[in-house]
Design a protein around this motif. Structure first.
Motif, short mmCIF file in Angstrom:
data_model
loop_
_atom_site.label_atom_id
_atom_site.label_comp_id
_atom_site.label_asym_id
_atom_site.label_seq_id
_atom_site.Cartn_x
_atom_site.Cartn_y
_atom_site.Cartn_z
N CYS A 193 1.07 -1.11 -0.05
CA CYS A 193 0.06 -0.26 -0.03
C CYS A 193 0.65 0.97 0.31
CB CYS A 193 -1.43 -0.37 1.29
SG CYS A 193 -2.41 1.53 1.01
N PRO A 195 1.15 5.57 0.02
CA PRO A 195 -0.16 6.69 -0.04
C PRO A 195 0.40 7.18 -1.00
CG PRO A 195 2.15 6.63 1.75
CD PRO A 195 1.39 5.57 0.82
N ASN A 321 -4.74 8.02 -2.88
CA ASN A 321 -4.35 7.38 -1.41
C ASN A 321 -4.20 8.10 -0.61
OD1 ASN A 321 -5.58 5.12 -2.10
ND2 ASN A 321 -3.21 3.41 -2.28
N VAL A 326 -4.14 5.70 4.41
CA VAL A 326 -3.27 4.64 4.47
C VAL A 326 -2.27 3.86 5.72
CG1 VAL A 326 -0.91 4.23 3.60
CG2 VAL A 326 -2.81 5.13 2.23
N THR A 329 -5.07 2.74 8.34
CA THR A 329 -5.70 1.07 7.73
C THR A 329 -4.45 0.22 7.62
OG1 THR A 329 -7.56 2.28 6.30
CG2 THR A 329 -7.07 -0.40 5.43
N THR A 330 -3.22 0.79 7.07
CA THR A 330 -2.28 -0.53 7.49
C THR A 330 -1.54 -0.64 8.69
OG1 THR A 330 -0.10 1.75 6.86
CG2 THR A 330 -1.41 0.00 4.90
N CYS A 366 -8.07 4.55 0.72
CA CYS A 366 -7.37 4.06 1.56
C CYS A 366 -7.09 2.68 -0.42
CB CYS A 366 -7.14 3.14 2.46
SG CYS A 366 -5.57 2.17 2.51
N TRP A 368 -5.31 -0.65 -1.55
CA TRP A 368 -4.21 -1.94 -0.84
C TRP A 368 -4.01 -3.32 -2.10
CZ3 TRP A 368 -8.42 -1.19 2.29
CH2 TRP A 368 -8.93 -2.87 2.11
#
Length: 425
Positions: A193, A195, A321, A326, A329-330, A366, A368
């Motif tokens: 993912c 950003p 993103n 990001v 979420t990550t 977001c 990925w």
């Protein structure tokens, strides 16, 4: 919420994954065996709608022609949009799988073509259905509203916009975040993912170059569009190498060159199909202007009596993103999968129209990638320098994600991401 408390809240939601896995695997194989082209996903839409109804979602069909939307309201809280695309490609499958596609479809030009899920959209659907099943079965663990968007026509870059234009947000409400994922030819267990600008903008062009036909034995009587097109293809290779700065990124690909039907007949015209990838408006303008200039100049240099035609086919915007989305979420994905399993692989030159849903709604995005390749095969190919030969990429006739554990990882990633944005109870 502390990491321990969040883990305690998430764990019960994921507990049912082993129970539902056989049904999800059967769903995936069914979708893989019955692919449908962009805006023709009627069977797929019916299957998806049926699954959503069984889970208790409020279902709306035919959004943006063939799109399906499911809404599950569960008290006060954020509105979280989860997106999967479900169209396939005009590719003849060569995987040899016992559930391989044997079907064909009619393309926009009216031709019968083989059809295959060569980009993994069938996996996206199965993963999202799985995540929705887990969320619907554990409503005591979260509050808010889940909006499931099953989008048509991603492959032609117009499905997301078609759903927006058809009143998606009037029907399902405006989301607070947009979450999406895509299976990729990286090892299973890995998630990538990035950003900021994460996927490139695409412009696809259809170019017609006009000559004058003649007998192959009398080229002096012709204006040869084959030579004209060939010169154009070669000249186009200089756009990136000579007109784009070294620190910028652009890709110019001529994916099709068609002309003539017989060895001793010089045809009247030739056609090219181009694909351009860029990240900034400035570079995009430079590339498109250069292509137009070169196509016109090569036609004039060949003595063409009719100016060439350049027609847009598809266009995708840059997918951007949101950095904070990001990070949020990550962080959750790393807590579950491990610090080294979730990485920033940098921007990719692939394209996606999922970002349209975020831009149109004003919500952060977001998006990925999750791996679908056997880690051992990936490591061997990487060591031997044979990645391009041994690891099929998306859109390859040999592309087929490893079902296990890819399916469970995709379900888990989407579920965790959703729970990260929904309110815990």
């Amino acid at each position: 919420m502390s990491d321990v408390a969040r883990h305690d809240a998430v764990s019960p939601v994921l507990d049912r994954l082993n129970e539902i896995h056989p049904r999800l695997e059967a769903l995936y194989k069914d979708l893989h065996a019955h692919p449908e082209l962009s805006f023709a996903e009627t069977r797929t839409a019916g299957v998806v709608a049926g699954e959503l109804e069984k889970l208790g979602f409020e279902v709306t069909t035919k959004v943006g022609r063939t799109g399906v939307v499911g809404v599950l309201a569960n008290g006060e809280g954020p509105r979280v949009l989860l997106r999967a695309d479900f169209d396939a490609l005009p590719v003849k499958e060569q995987t040899g799988l016992d559930y391989a596609s044997q079907v064909s479809g009619t393309d926009p030009d009216g031709r019968q073509v083989p059809v295959m899920h060569a980009c993994g959209h069938d996996m996206h659907v199965a993963c999202l259905i799985g995540a929705l099943d887990l969320l619907a079965g554990s409503r005591e663990a979260w509050s808010g509203t889940v909006v499931a968007v099953f989008q048509p026509a991603e492959e032609v870059g117009s499905g997301a916009q078609a759903m927006v234009d058809d009143g998606l947000f009037d029907k399902a409400g405006t989301p607070d975040v947009v979450l999406g994922q895509h299976v990729a030819p990286i090892p299973t267990g890995m998630i990538g993912c990035h950003p900021g600008p994460a996927l490139a903008a695409t412009d696809a062009l259809h170019v017609r170059m006009f000559g004058r036909g003649a007998h192959g034995s009398r080229p002096e009587a012709a204006i040869d569009p084959v030579v004209m097109a060939a010169s154009t293809v070669m000249r186009l290779q200089t756009v990136v190498s000579r007109e784009i700065a070294g620190g910028d990124t652009a890709v110019v690909t001529v994916g099709a060159l068609n002309a003539g039907t017989k060895d001793n007949v010089i045809p009247d015209e030739a056609e090219l199909k181009l694909n351009i990838r860029t990240y900034t408006p400035e570079v995009r303008a430079t590339v498109l202007n250069a292509i137009t200039r070169i196509v016109k100049a090569e036609a004039e240099a060949a003595g063409a009596e009719r100016a060439p035609e350049i027609t847009p086919i598809d266009t995708f915007p840059v997918l951007v993103n949101d950095p904070q989305a990001v990070e949020r979420t990550t962080t959750a994905l790393r807590a579950h999968f491990g610090e080294h399993a979730v990485v920033d692989r940098g921007p990719a030159t692939g394209s996606e129209d999922c970002g349209v849903l975020a831009t149109a709604s004003g919500a952060p995005l977001c998006y990925w990638y999750f791996g679908g390749t056997d880690p051992a095969a990936f490591e061997k190919a990487e060591k031997n320098g044979t990645m391009g030969r041994d690891i099929p990429s998306n859109h390859s006739p040999s592309f087929a994600p490893l079902i296990n554990p890819t399916l469970d990882i995709g379900v888990t990633a989407m579920t965790l991401a959703a729970l990260t944005w929904l309110n815990p109870r």
